[in-house]
Write an enzyme that holds these catalytic residues in place. Sequence first.
Site, PDB file in Angstrom:
ATOM      1  N   GLY A  46       0.840  -1.193   0.000  1.00 32.66           N
ATOM      2  CA  GLY A  46       0.000   0.000   0.000  1.00 32.66           C
ATOM      3  C   GLY A  46       0.872   1.239   0.000  1.00 32.66           C
ATOM      4  N   GLN A  51       2.589   9.969   2.001  1.00 27.53           N
ATOM      5  CA  GLN A  51       3.955   9.439   2.141  1.00 27.53           C
ATOM      6  C   GLN A  51       4.906   9.960   1.067  1.00 27.53           C
ATOM      7  OE1 GLN A  51       2.184   5.293   2.614  1.00 27.53           O
ATOM      8  NE2 GLN A  51       4.095   5.073   3.740  1.00 27.53           N
ATOM      9  N   CYS A  92       5.712  -0.383   7.513  1.00 31.72           N
ATOM     10  CA  CYS A  92       5.396   0.875   6.811  1.00 31.72           C
ATOM     11  C   CYS A  92       6.623   1.290   6.019  1.00 31.72           C
ATOM     12  CB  CYS A  92       5.035   1.958   7.842  1.00 31.72           C
ATOM     13  SG  CYS A  92       4.562   3.521   7.087  1.00 31.72           S
ATOM     14  N   LEU A  93       6.406   1.665   4.765  1.00 28.46           N
ATOM     15  CA  LEU A  93       7.525   2.094   3.924  1.00 28.46           C
ATOM     16  C   LEU A  93       8.150   3.386   4.462  1.00 28.46           C
ATOM     17  CD1 LEU A  93       5.912   1.312   0.458  1.00 28.46           C
ATOM     18  CD2 LEU A  93       7.604  -0.067   1.687  1.00 28.46           C
ATOM     19  N   HIS A 134      -4.647   1.212   7.689  1.00 28.07           N
ATOM     20  CA  HIS A 134      -3.290   1.769   7.838  1.00 28.07           C
ATOM     21  C   HIS A 134      -3.102   2.953   6.874  1.00 28.07           C
ATOM     22  CE1 HIS A 134       1.256   1.127   8.222  1.00 28.07           C
ATOM     23  NE2 HIS A 134       1.164   1.884   7.148  1.00 28.07           N
ATOM     24  N   GLU A 135      -3.509   2.763   5.606  1.00 23.54           N
ATOM     25  CA  GLU A 135      -3.309   3.835   4.612  1.00 23.54           C
ATOM     26  C   GLU A 135      -4.216   5.030   4.905  1.00 23.54           C
ATOM     27  OE1 GLU A 135      -0.748   3.557   2.966  1.00 23.54           O
ATOM     28  OE2 GLU A 135      -0.468   1.412   3.207  1.00 23.54           O
ATOM     29  N   HIS A 138      -2.704   7.294   7.351  1.00 26.13           N
ATOM     30  CA  HIS A 138      -1.712   8.225   6.769  1.00 26.13           C
ATOM     31  C   HIS A 138      -2.396   9.510   6.305  1.00 26.13           C
ATOM     32  CE1 HIS A 138       2.088   6.126   6.816  1.00 26.13           C
ATOM     33  NE2 HIS A 138       1.612   5.051   6.190  1.00 26.13           N
TER      34      HIS A 138
END
Length: 170
Positions: A46, A51, A92-93, A134-135, A138
């Site tokens: 994702g 981000q 998480c990236l 999660h996304e 963000h």
Amino acid sequence: MALLPILTYPDPRLHTVARPVQAVDARIRGLIADLLETMYDANGIGLAATQVDVHERLIVIDISEERNQPLVLINPEIVWASDDTQLGDEGCLSVPGIYDGVERARSIKVRALDGEGQSRELAAEGMLAVCIQHEMDHLLGKVFVEYLSPLKRNRIKNKMLKARRDTERV
Ligand code: K1U
Ligand code: ZN
């Protein structure tokens, strides 16, 4: 298409609240293509526009093994969430190398525009439900480490800052 740089925690820009996308136009279609390319290149499942320092309500997801089932959610809203929860490890990236447990609703229903600007409703459970939640966090400026204890969060913050200093020194 372009690979976009991903912000890393504790970059303060990760805490920006995204505004709604006004129109699914050529600019947004270009951003979708760039987000997908960046997510696939980073081996993520994702990625939220936040981000890559774009503060509009847009996320991309692909949880398929074959990496060929992209999901685009524009202006997503959770219209229903189960009381039943699941505890699972998240990554998480924007927080590379860190995995820890977060409790999330097990099942959700989401309303969003797709990449063509059509309104859709989607039911999700398991990993897809976790990834969408999660996304969407963000987009609200929330990173998953904020669900962890202050002690763990501080350790992660210091580790990330040290990694950044070490990279800058090379
Ligand atoms: O940075 C992100 O928001 C993407 C993130 C999505 C995510 C992973 C696991 C749980 C919740 C949300 C990632 O893709 S982290 C990359 C990763 O390490 C991973 C890849 C596949 C499965 C699990 C983790
Ligand atoms: Zn993330």
